[in-house]
Design an enzyme around this catalytic site. Structure first.
Site, PDB file in Angstrom:
ATOM      1  N   ASP A 168       8.876   8.984   5.051  1.00 26.82           N
ATOM      2  CA  ASP A 168       6.683   8.673   5.439  1.00 26.82           C
ATOM      3  C   ASP A 168       6.418   9.001   7.147  1.00 26.82           C
ATOM      4  OD1 ASP A 168       7.906   7.113   3.249  1.00 26.82           O
ATOM      5  OD2 ASP A 168       7.372   5.318   4.674  1.00 26.82           O
ATOM      6  N   HIS A 179      12.491   9.252   6.920  1.00 31.65           N
ATOM      7  CA  HIS A 179      11.264   9.865   7.763  1.00 31.65           C
ATOM      8  C   HIS A 179      11.194  11.165   8.019  1.00 31.65           C
ATOM      9  CE1 HIS A 179      11.646   5.490   8.055  1.00 31.65           C
ATOM     10  NE2 HIS A 179       9.877   5.356   8.517  1.00 31.65           N
TER      11      HIS A 179
END
Length: 479
Positions: free
Chosen positions: A303, A445
């Site tokens: 992400d 992430h």
């Protein structure tokens, strides 16, 4: 403990088709009312800037996926403008520290619907002038929690400038008088309050912290709610036309005005070295023929990117194991680094939508949700030629309003590495290795170097256990 069951991760949701609000993901749409103002929006039309043209640009991102402490912050780091970057960092760090110690530290049962979001918008990046607006939405604050401030860098002088630095010292009185003249008769604005605000240096500097030039050279001055009147009167905006404001501008202000109205082809802030961006050229050998009914599959997802240089490093690691993953990208980062998004797609990875600037979508109106997702999808399509089909709602926050605002299919996760909280590669890697089961969706992430550094160990260990790394959509299609 598994943070989310498999079924929600693989459900296909959403029912209404909405036309994209913007034709190009790099533009900032003008906001017509303060009620619609959200992080990443501009309260008045200004000339847009293509951030992908800024050489050496890096975006400093930070975020959580925690429902108990939801935040997302971003600000640009441009070679040569270190003093300005430091000023933005100081502001972001201070606001984040206050949010964490207050909203995240209380005992009221969590902060659902009270996220902190700080996003950025380039006002001008041309010649020797750089201008950036930071917009803050703090849902834990009083009133609407919305505020904005502009930051300026003078490459000729090698100096950071505040918004008031656009106006010459000798013209401040005339400038303030013009502002008061436009504001004095507005409902909720008191003339005596204006005099007090503008006569006190600290109050004046705080109130006059958001100024930018319009495309025709006028100066737009924006006041946050409560800056120059009662909070109930809302935010206030004054635009002084070019003919009036030009004689009052400082030498830097005149250059900033000129570079806004007629931008140069490049930005040069005098940096001794501007690094060349690293963009991998890995190419997928063909369509993925992995049958997840017959072999063990997992879907790694990343992400908040793309990020330079972290995403480029990650792509190299993935190519070494022929692993395919899904990137849930943030629109403002796609606009800054479309070359990295193209590299992701070329390498056979899936590109998903993670909103324009990572707000809690459940706190937005249908129009705002559509704008967040449609702008990001448009930016992804501009970079890759393909419109995404999946999205991940920030913080995993989703409700009926969000589902109804898009045809994109939402994707949650089964394994949360909490890599935003634990910046240790070994810990992140071990979490994935220990918790991941067949057909799981794993949340990571690629904005964190420590998370990227954990990937080789994850790929090595799980490959040895017979796992295949596939995209979310491939996992869904083959189960």
């Amino acid at each position: 403990m598994r943070s989310r069951p498999l079924l929600p991760s693989l459900l296909l949701l959403g029912s209404l088709t909405l036309t994209a609000a913007c034709a190009h993901g790099t533009s900032e749409p003008p906001v017509t009312s303060s009620a619609d103002a959200r992080p990443g929006s501009s309260p008045s039309p200004v000339r847009t800037v293509d951030p992908s043209k800024i050489k050496g640009l890096e975006i400093d991102n930070d975020s959580s996926e925690s429902n108990s402490c939801p935040f997302a912050t971003s600000f640009p780091d441009v070679p040569g403008a270190e003093a300005m970057t430091a000023a933005m960092k100081e502001y972001v760090d201070r606001r984040l520290a206050t949010f964490r110690s207050g909203a995240c530290g209380d005992d009221t049962g969590g902060t659902e619907g009270r996220d902190l979001n700080i996003s950025h918008q380039f006002l001008v990046a041309s010649g020797d002038v750089l201008g950036v607006r930071l917009t803050t939405q703090d849902q834990s604050a009083a009133a609407d929690g919305l505020s904005a401030g502009t930051y300026w860098y003078d490459g000729k002088a090698g100096a950071y400038r505040t918004a008031l630095g656009l106006v010459a010292d000798g013209s401040r009185d005339a400038f303030l008088a013009a502002l008061k003249d436009q504001l004095k008769d507005r409902e909720g604005v008191d003339a005596a309050y204006l005099d007090d605000t503008f006569s006190d240096p600290d109050s004046r500097d705080t109130a006059l912290d958001d100024m930018a030039f319009t495309a025709d050279g006028g100066l737009r001055v924006h006041f946050d709610r409560g800056d120059v009147g009662v909070p109930a009167a809302g935010a206030q905006t004054v635009t002084i036309p070019k003919k009036t404001i030009t004689p009052w501008l400082s030498a830097f202000g005149k250059r900033a005005q000129r570079q806004t109205v007629s931008p140069s082809r490049s930005l040069d802030l005098g940096a001794p070295h501007v690094p060349a961006p690293a963009v991998p050229t890995h190419t997928a050998s063909g369509d993925d023929d992995t049958d997840c009914k017959k072999v063990k599959c997992i879907a790694l997802t990343f992400d908040d990117g793309p990020a330079a240089p972290e995403t480029a490093t990650l792509l190299t690691y993935l190519a070494q194991y022929k692993a395919r993953v899904t990137f849930f990208t943030v629109g403002q980062n796609v606009a800054a680094h479309p070359d990295l998004v193209r590299a992701e797609a070329k390498a056979g990875h899936e590109i998903g939508n993670h909103s324009w600037n990572h707000p809690d979508l459940t706190g937005l109106t249908p129009r705002q949700i559509a704008s967040q997702l449609n702008r990001t999808s448009a930016a992804i399509k501009a970079a890759t030629g393909k419109t995404p089909t999946v999205f991940r709602p920030p913080y995993g926050a989703i409700n009926r309003t969000v589902k109804a605002a898009t045809t994109l299919s939402p994707v949650l996760w089964d394994v949360d590495t909490e890599d935003w909280k634990y910046r240790f590669p070994a810990k992140v890697a071990q979490t994935v290795i220990d918790k991941t089961q067949r057909n799981d969706v794993v949340l990571m992430h690629d904005i964190h170097a420590t998370s990227v550094a954990a990937v080789p160990q994850i790929l090595r260990a799980l490959t040895a256990r017979g796992y295949h790394f596939v995209t979310v959509s491939h996992l869904r299609a083959t189960l």
